[in-house]
Design an enzyme around this catalytic site. Structure first.
Site, PDB file in Angstrom:
ATOM      1  N   SER A  18       2.672  -1.707  10.429  1.00 43.48           N
ATOM      2  CA  SER A  18       4.481  -1.507  10.738  1.00 43.48           C
ATOM      3  C   SER A  18       4.526  -2.564  10.488  1.00 43.48           C
ATOM      4  CB  SER A  18       4.753  -0.894  12.559  1.00 43.48           C
ATOM      5  OG  SER A  18       3.539   0.071  11.912  1.00 43.48           O
TER       6      SER A  18
ATOM      7  N   GLY B 118       1.970   2.597  10.562  1.00 38.49           N
ATOM      8  CA  GLY B 118       2.888   3.526  10.990  1.00 38.49           C
ATOM      9  C   GLY B 118       3.308   4.280  11.938  1.00 38.49           C
TER      10      GLY B 118
ATOM     11  N   ASN C  12       1.072  -1.338  -0.272  1.00 32.20           N
ATOM     12  CA  ASN C  12      -0.152   0.109   0.247  1.00 32.20           C
ATOM     13  C   ASN C  12       1.041   1.061   0.428  1.00 32.20           C
ATOM     14  OD1 ASN C  12      -1.732   1.940   0.337  1.00 32.20           O
ATOM     15  ND2 ASN C  12      -2.936   1.413   1.894  1.00 32.20           N
ATOM     16  N   TRP C  13       0.720   1.653  -1.052  1.00 29.55           N
ATOM     17  CA  TRP C  13       2.106   2.607  -1.393  1.00 29.55           C
ATOM     18  C   TRP C  13       0.827   4.768  -1.027  1.00 29.55           C
ATOM     19  CZ3 TRP C  13       4.256   1.622  -6.642  1.00 29.55           C
ATOM     20  CH2 TRP C  13       5.295   1.001  -6.811  1.00 29.55           C
TER      21      TRP C  13
ATOM     22  N   HIS D 229      -9.738   1.515   4.101  1.00 30.99           N
ATOM     23  CA  HIS D 229      -8.591   1.193   5.051  1.00 30.99           C
ATOM     24  C   HIS D 229      -8.873   2.391   6.141  1.00 30.99           C
ATOM     25  CE1 HIS D 229      -4.444   2.975   6.219  1.00 30.99           C
ATOM     26  NE2 HIS D 229      -4.435   1.398   6.027  1.00 30.99           N
TER      27      HIS D 229
ATOM     28  N   GLY E 183       3.036  -1.088   4.342  1.00 32.69           N
ATOM     29  CA  GLY E 183       2.684   0.041   3.728  1.00 32.69           C
ATOM     30  C   GLY E 183       4.503   0.331   4.457  1.00 32.69           C
TER      31      GLY E 183
ATOM     32  N   GLU F 265      -6.093  -4.509  10.403  1.00 33.14           N
ATOM     33  CA  GLU F 265      -5.398  -3.419  10.664  1.00 33.14           C
ATOM     34  C   GLU F 265      -5.239  -2.987  12.284  1.00 33.14           C
ATOM     35  OE1 GLU F 265      -3.025  -2.295   7.380  1.00 33.14           O
ATOM     36  OE2 GLU F 265      -4.409  -1.467   6.982  1.00 33.14           O
TER      37      GLU F 265
HETATM   38  P1  PGA Z   1       2.917   1.239   7.598  1.00 37.69           P
HETATM   39  O1  PGA Z   1       0.626   1.214   6.485  1.00 37.69           O
HETATM   40  O2  PGA Z   1       2.919  -0.944   6.973  1.00 37.69           O
HETATM   41  O3  PGA Z   1       3.084   1.711   6.924  1.00 37.69           O
HETATM   42  O4  PGA Z   1       2.038   0.649   9.301  1.00 37.69           O
HETATM   43  C1  PGA Z   1       0.400   0.138   6.896  1.00 37.69           C
HETATM   44  C2  PGA Z   1      -1.313   0.175   5.840  1.00 37.69           C
HETATM   45  O5  PGA Z   1      -1.981   0.475   6.758  1.00 37.69           O
HETATM   46  O6  PGA Z   1      -1.764  -0.403   5.503  1.00 37.69           O
END
Ligand code: PGA
Length: 247
Positions: A211, A173, A9-10, A98, A232, A167
């Site tokens: 993360s 993040g 997921n960019w 999301h 991400g 998630e």
């Molecule tokens: P992250 O994002 O790996 O940077 O925590 C994951 C996401 O939001 O899909």
């Protein structure tokens, strides 16, 4: 055995030009691995050039997904992109629900439900994100939150294949992860709920996101009923992302 799915997921990163150099590098690293699938989800503009790009076209098991879709069919909805538009450029997957869209853009379960129905009509596989906030977790309501998201978002939906990405909002993040037992328990809750909603095991995949990186991947991978990862930050660099897929 179910395929393991690795979704990048960019978010609002990587322009078309930058994507070209990502693809060139990723193509050199990539080796098809049995039972593994890669789905790259760039921004809309990068998605258009990506689906036209020659670099990854000939590689097996690599697919493209959108990060969002409109909950409306067509019409006066400035700035929106419809499921039919995604279908036209042969997008195969689309992320919906999301937490960034739920919280920053106030998307509701009802809107997500409408989006999934439109994706289904266009033959695009939904990647439905679910997960509790820190508040609900601290109140011990994680299961309740996810069960409600699943039943509302999938209300009267008929899809032959769907990906559910668990998630936890507080893990996105932030560098924090849920414990393996928390992830296993949630996966089992999700699996039971999906079965209750009429999905047989072959029709759905359960992914974990928040993360995920090369250092924590192997331990998270021990969680039960886990079919892959939604990644991400660690997917923005071709080498980092490939190391994750290859591990
Ligand atoms: P992250 O994002 O790996 O940077 O925590 C994951 C996401 O939001 O899909």
């Amino acid at each position: 055995m179910k395929d393991k799915i690795y979704i990048a997921n960019w978010k609002m990163n990587i322009t078309s030009k930058e994507a070209q150099s990502f693809f060139d590098k990723f193509e050199r690293l990539y080796k098809k691995e049995e039972n593994k699938k890669v789905v790259l989800c760039p921004s809309f503009t990068t998605l258009v050039s990506s689906t036209n790009s020659q670099s990854l076209k000939n590689l097996d098991n690599i697919y493209f997904g959108a990060q969002n879709v409109s909950d409306k069919i067509s019409g006066a909805f400035t700035g929106e992109v419809s499921a039919a538009m995604l279908e036209e450029i042969e997008v195969e997957y689309c992320i919906v629900g999301h937490s960034e869209r739920r919280t920053i853009y106030n998307e509701t379960d009802q809107m997500i439900n409408d989006k999934i129905k439109l994706l289904a009509k266009s033959g695009i596989i939904p990647i439905l994100c679910v997960g509790e906030t820190l508040d609900s977790r601290e109140r011990g309501e994680s299961d309740q939150v996810v069960l409600k998201q699943l039943s509302s978002c999938l209300n009267q939906v008929a899809v032959s294949e769907i990906i559910i990405a668990y998630e936890p909002v507080w893990a996105i993040g932030t560098g924090k992860n849920a414990s393996i037992s928390d992830i296993s328990n949630m996966n089992s809750t999700i699996k039971k709920q999906m079965n209750k909603l009429g999905y047989i095991d072959d029709q759905f995949y359960i992914l974990y996101g928040g993360s995920v990186n090369i250092d924590n991947l192997s331990s998270i991978d021990e969680a039960s009923f886990l079919n892959g990862f939604l990644i991400g930050g660690a997917s923005l660099n071709p080498q980092n992302f490939w190391d994750i897929v290859d591990k």
